[in-house]
Design a protein around this motif. Sequence first.
Motif, short mmCIF file in Angstrom:
data_model
loop_
_atom_site.label_atom_id
_atom_site.label_comp_id
_atom_site.label_asym_id
_atom_site.label_seq_id
_atom_site.Cartn_x
_atom_site.Cartn_y
_atom_site.Cartn_z
N TYR A 227 27.34 6.37 -9.53
CA TYR A 227 28.47 7.21 -9.14
C TYR A 227 28.04 8.33 -8.19
CZ TYR A 227 32.87 9.76 -9.80
OH TYR A 227 34.09 10.38 -9.61
N GLN A 287 37.29 3.76 -10.02
CA GLN A 287 38.49 4.18 -9.30
C GLN A 287 38.27 5.44 -8.47
OE1 GLN A 287 41.19 2.12 -9.31
NE2 GLN A 287 39.82 0.86 -10.55
N THR A 288 37.24 6.19 -8.77
CA THR A 288 37.03 7.47 -8.08
C THR A 288 35.72 7.52 -7.31
OG1 THR A 288 36.01 8.44 -10.08
CG2 THR A 288 38.40 8.71 -9.80
N HIS A 290 34.93 6.46 -4.49
CA HIS A 290 35.10 6.69 -3.05
C HIS A 290 35.43 8.14 -2.73
CE1 HIS A 290 39.14 5.99 -4.67
NE2 HIS A 290 39.60 6.71 -3.65
N TRP A 291 35.60 8.99 -3.72
CA TRP A 291 35.92 10.39 -3.48
C TRP A 291 34.75 11.11 -2.82
CZ3 TRP A 291 38.68 12.27 -8.64
CH2 TRP A 291 39.93 11.62 -8.72
N SER A 292 35.02 12.29 -2.29
CA SER A 292 33.97 13.09 -1.66
C SER A 292 32.96 13.54 -2.72
CB SER A 292 34.59 14.32 -0.98
OG SER A 292 35.17 15.18 -1.95
N LEU A 295 34.17 16.28 -5.18
CA LEU A 295 35.14 15.81 -6.17
C LEU A 295 34.47 14.97 -7.24
CD1 LEU A 295 38.26 14.90 -3.98
CD2 LEU A 295 38.00 16.81 -5.58
N ARG A 296 33.47 14.19 -6.84
CA ARG A 296 32.75 13.39 -7.83
C ARG A 296 31.95 14.27 -8.78
NH1 ARG A 296 29.14 10.06 -4.86
NH2 ARG A 296 29.96 10.76 -2.85
N THR A 299 34.35 15.66 -11.17
CA THR A 299 34.74 14.62 -12.13
C THR A 299 33.69 14.48 -13.23
OG1 THR A 299 35.91 13.42 -10.38
CG2 THR A 299 35.35 12.19 -12.38
#
Length: 311
Positions: A227, A287-288, A290-292, A295-296, A299
Amino acid sequence: MWQRLNPGGVICFTAWMDYPVRNPLKILATIVEVLQQRGIDDPAKYIAAIRSWGTISFVLTKNALSASEINNIRGFCDSMLFDPTLLPGLTQQERTTYNQFQDQLFFSYVDSIFSPGRNLFYKDYDFNIRPATDNKPYFSQFIKWGHFFRLADFFGNRSIPFFGTGYLLVIVTFLQVLLASIILIVLPLIKIGFKGKGKAGILFYFAGIGLGYMFVEMVLIQHFILYLGNPVYAASAVITSLLVFSSVGSFYSGSIARNKKWMNRVWIFTILVLVMYAFGLSFLLQQTVHWSPWLRWLTVLAVIGVSFLLF
């Protein structure tokens, strides 16, 4: 990656021709398994591989290789003195035109990965060449404990460090920590004496906390490596977050410990959170992913701190 390719797109992988062979076989097994899972009945039509004396390059295409592409690869190999290892319509003689092997075992291994019995080949091979997955992401973990001593006898004990000794380092580290614990904790307790009642319960309680903490920590680090894109980032984020949130929880737990009803709720909530992580964490990360980066990271903090925040 393959799903996102354009119709004429390709993915290229290059690996050293190690001996005994591990990396090329694991890469090829990964490619073949991906195509099989996507409903491709004949993966060999989508894969080409060329080999020099020291490296091998795999090419994975979105569509089946055309006749012109096959001819271009053959022409490239002839002009640059490479040997095709995988190509539709390839003969055994073409595989060793310029770069000879002492035996043909490598090619039999390659062909076994394309066969219906490749799972048996994975099982019998001396190294772990099954494809890495999100739940087992460590590509370079090749050692099989059941085959360890056979490898040592065949190649010699001095060759073992070159096969990947991560497992051995873990065992050595565990023994060092165990010895340090005996010297720094057990021996002083023996000297001053074990006083008070319920010593077994206290030992079980704190051992359970420590083991549970480590197990959750290891699983979270493993999930967040992919991730966050780096093992160091994953370990830093998980360890920091766990220490921060567990210390905050410890600070506020004094008032809860005196309330039996709340303690029962904490136990139930802890179990529910762990079950939620077990079945839903992989889906959330997929699902996440691909976020910047920021943001990861947020998360990760939210996922680890959810038990404290909700409580």
